[in-house]
Design a protein around this motif. Structure first.
Motif, mmCIF file in Angstrom:
data_model
loop_
_atom_site.group_PDB
_atom_site.id
_atom_site.type_symbol
_atom_site.label_atom_id
_atom_site.label_comp_id
_atom_site.label_asym_id
_atom_site.label_seq_id
_atom_site.Cartn_x
_atom_site.Cartn_y
_atom_site.Cartn_z
ATOM 1 N N PRO A 1 -53.577 26.716 23.342
ATOM 2 C CA PRO A 1 -55.233 28.350 24.404
ATOM 3 C C PRO A 1 -55.308 27.977 25.764
ATOM 4 C CG PRO A 1 -54.849 25.979 22.897
ATOM 5 C CD PRO A 1 -53.552 26.186 22.749
ATOM 6 N N ILE A 2 -55.873 28.059 26.226
ATOM 7 C CA ILE A 2 -56.129 27.754 27.497
ATOM 8 C C ILE A 2 -58.172 27.257 27.360
ATOM 9 C CG2 ILE A 2 -56.964 28.892 29.605
ATOM 10 C CD1 ILE A 2 -55.254 31.264 29.514
ATOM 11 N N GLU B 1 -70.182 41.492 28.214
ATOM 12 C CA GLU B 1 -69.941 42.350 29.593
ATOM 13 C C GLU B 1 -68.515 41.482 29.935
ATOM 14 O OE1 GLU B 1 -70.517 39.742 33.220
ATOM 15 O OE2 GLU B 1 -72.575 39.849 32.071
ATOM 16 N N ALA B 2 -67.197 42.364 30.448
ATOM 17 C CA ALA B 2 -66.232 42.064 30.942
ATOM 18 C C ALA B 2 -66.254 41.592 31.873
ATOM 19 C CB ALA B 2 -65.002 43.071 30.593
ATOM 20 N N PHE B 3 -64.809 40.710 32.615
ATOM 21 C CA PHE B 3 -64.672 40.026 34.095
ATOM 22 C C PHE B 3 -63.280 39.542 33.758
ATOM 23 C CE2 PHE B 3 -66.655 36.995 31.526
ATOM 24 C CZ PHE B 3 -65.762 35.338 31.946
ATOM 25 N N ASP B 4 -63.361 39.029 34.716
ATOM 26 C CA ASP B 4 -61.802 38.302 35.352
ATOM 27 C C ASP B 4 -61.785 36.414 35.402
ATOM 28 O OD1 ASP B 4 -60.825 40.468 34.476
ATOM 29 O OD2 ASP B 4 -60.031 40.988 36.340
ATOM 30 N N VAL B 5 -61.418 35.478 35.302
ATOM 31 C CA VAL B 5 -61.557 34.438 35.785
ATOM 32 C C VAL B 5 -60.196 33.513 35.885
ATOM 33 C CG1 VAL B 5 -61.514 31.855 34.949
ATOM 34 C CG2 VAL B 5 -63.371 34.580 33.678
ATOM 35 N N ALA B 6 -60.062 33.833 36.743
ATOM 36 C CA ALA B 6 -58.297 32.818 37.301
ATOM 37 C C ALA B 6 -57.672 34.366 37.018
ATOM 38 C CB ALA B 6 -58.395 31.758 37.102
ATOM 39 N N GLY B 7 -57.456 35.573 37.478
ATOM 40 C CA GLY B 7 -57.026 36.530 37.051
ATOM 41 C C GLY B 7 -56.913 36.747 35.584
ATOM 42 N N ARG B 8 -57.156 36.372 35.049
ATOM 43 C CA ARG B 8 -56.982 36.330 32.858
ATOM 44 C C ARG B 8 -58.495 37.182 32.993
ATOM 45 N NH1 ARG B 8 -53.375 33.034 31.322
ATOM 46 N NH2 ARG B 8 -52.660 31.320 32.776
ATOM 47 N N PHE C 1 -81.083 33.519 31.944
ATOM 48 C CA PHE C 1 -80.251 32.255 32.000
ATOM 49 C C PHE C 1 -78.566 33.097 32.584
ATOM 50 C CE2 PHE C 1 -79.013 32.693 27.347
ATOM 51 C CZ PHE C 1 -77.785 32.036 27.646
ATOM 52 N N PHE C 2 -77.561 32.245 33.896
ATOM 53 C CA PHE C 2 -76.762 32.501 33.797
ATOM 54 C C PHE C 2 -75.714 31.631 33.686
ATOM 55 C CE2 PHE C 2 -80.201 34.230 36.748
ATOM 56 C CZ PHE C 2 -79.861 35.315 36.740
ATOM 57 N N VAL C 3 -74.281 32.293 32.945
ATOM 58 C CA VAL C 3 -73.406 30.984 32.444
ATOM 59 C C VAL C 3 -72.591 31.321 33.942
ATOM 60 C CG1 VAL C 3 -71.456 30.695 31.452
ATOM 61 C CG2 VAL C 3 -73.801 30.587 30.345
ATOM 62 N N THR C 4 -71.472 30.479 34.645
ATOM 63 C CA THR C 4 -70.308 30.003 35.250
ATOM 64 C C THR C 4 -69.187 29.359 34.668
ATOM 65 O OG1 THR C 4 -70.919 28.031 35.744
ATOM 66 C CG2 THR C 4 -71.695 29.607 37.331
ATOM 67 N N THR C 5 -67.944 30.853 34.777
ATOM 68 C CA THR C 5 -66.501 29.598 33.866
ATOM 69 C C THR C 5 -65.625 30.038 34.599
ATOM 70 O OG1 THR C 5 -67.779 32.333 32.449
ATOM 71 C CG2 THR C 5 -65.313 31.210 32.691
ATOM 72 N N SER C 6 -65.237 28.548 34.547
ATOM 73 C CA SER C 6 -64.040 28.623 34.776
ATOM 74 C C SER C 6 -62.615 27.676 34.013
ATOM 75 C CB SER C 6 -64.255 27.038 35.985
ATOM 76 O OG SER C 6 -64.641 26.158 35.764
ATOM 77 N N VAL C 7 -61.694 27.883 34.823
ATOM 78 C CA VAL C 7 -59.917 27.679 34.220
ATOM 79 C C VAL C 7 -59.544 26.273 33.785
ATOM 80 C CG1 VAL C 7 -57.576 27.700 33.309
ATOM 81 C CG2 VAL C 7 -59.380 29.728 33.128
ATOM 82 N N ILE C 8 -59.788 25.171 32.893
ATOM 83 C CA ILE C 8 -59.305 24.334 33.210
ATOM 84 C C ILE C 8 -58.277 24.075 33.954
ATOM 85 C CG2 ILE C 8 -59.319 21.617 32.518
ATOM 86 C CD1 ILE C 8 -61.657 21.978 30.935
ATOM 87 N N GLY C 9 -57.447 22.971 34.837
ATOM 88 C CA GLY C 9 -56.532 23.295 35.568
ATOM 89 C C GLY C 9 -55.651 24.243 36.643
ATOM 90 N N ALA C 10 -56.908 25.050 36.479
ATOM 91 C CA ALA C 10 -56.605 26.193 37.092
ATOM 92 C C ALA C 10 -56.719 26.020 39.331
ATOM 93 C CB ALA C 10 -57.361 27.481 36.876
ATOM 94 N N PRO C 11 -56.057 26.096 40.099
ATOM 95 C CA PRO C 11 -56.414 26.441 41.263
ATOM 96 C C PRO C 11 -58.455 26.710 41.911
ATOM 97 C CG PRO C 11 -55.134 27.437 41.191
ATOM 98 C CD PRO C 11 -55.220 27.536 39.633
#
Length: 257
Positions: free
Chosen positions: A133-134, A228-235, A247-257
């Motif tokens: 899993p990512i 909603e649909a969006f992209d995270v680190a190209g995914r 409220f707002f949520v920010t998303t990042s992939v662990i280990g992604a540049p």
């Protein structure tokens, strides 16, 4: 006895520590309990038949033991009356875990269900060839974080069936596109609370299945909902928010540049 031997070789508490996340801990529990369940059934069968038995040669063992365990759980009213997500989370390590370990034992080789073979998600228990899993990290703005965790493919399928109302085949199609997730419970300054659930998908098509299913069931969550649909680190990713807005949520992939 199996667990005692396991504990001589691995740190059972570390594998199932809630800090590793709900989905990963459930997957590790499936390896632990599946291993013990398979040995238990093998021993009992040998005692009854008086002959050596290799359950690694039994096709689809999990499908055969599942009904037996379901009958056993029905004997406990509190468990039988609990929400499905509770029942399935308790039974999954024994039924699907036994099937996972039995798959490792096919071909006459008793492969270790731990180490390199340890599943990292409930998806890998059901589909051992699935990719790891990512991992996601979520940040919150406009509120305070009360709790966060993962759901995983197992609980996503339950959500698709029991909340969104999909039939088992359609729910399986949704869950099969899962690549990783994380959810947060957020408290706003005005005292209202909301949940945000971010999921990564293997493709845009997989994401669309989920987003379309949510939008087709606007009353399913018993309160305000948006997706909603969006992209995270190209995914491909999706964000489902239930309850209080603002409220707002920010998303990042662990280990992604």
């Amino acid at each position: 006895l199996v667990h005692a031997v396991q504990d001589q070789s691995i740190d059972l508490r570390a594998l199932t520590n809630p800090d590793v996340g709900n989905d990963r801990a459930t997957a590790a529990m499936a390896a632990l309990e599946g291993h013990a369940t398979l040995v238990m059934f093998e021993y009992l069968t040998e005692q009854m038949t008086g002959a050596s038995v290799d359950l690694g040669t039994i096709p689809d063992f999990a499908a055969q033991v599942g009904p037996a365990l379901a009958t056993m759980t029905a004997q406990f009213p509190a468990l039988a009356g609990a929400p499905r997500v509770v029942r399935d989370a308790l039974v999954f390590p024994y039924v699907d875990g036994a099937g996972f370990v039995q798959g490792l034992w096919t071909g006459g080789v008793r492969a270790d269900p731990f180490g390199a073979s340890l599943p990292l998600s409930t998806e890998q228990v059901v589909r051992p060839d699935a990719a790891p899993p990512i991992e996601l990290a979520l940040g919150v703005e406009g509120g305070s974080l009360r709790f966060e965790d993962t759901m995983g493919m197992l609980e996503l399928q339950i959500l698709a069936e029991d909340v969104l109302g999909l039939d088992p085949v359609a729910a399986d199609e949704v869950a099969s596109g899962w690549d990783g997730d994380r959810w947060v419970l957020v408290d706003r300054p005005d005292g209202e609370s909301g949940v945000a659930y971010v999921t990564l998908w293997e493709s845009e098509r997989a994401r669309s299945r989920f987003v379309d299913a949510v939008r087709a069931a606007p009353e399913a969550f018993g309160g305000p909902m948006e997706v909603e649909a969006f992209d995270v680190a190209g995914r491909a990713a999706s964000l489902l928010k239930v309850g209080a807005a603002g409220f707002f949520v920010t998303t990042s992939v662990i280990g992604a540049p």
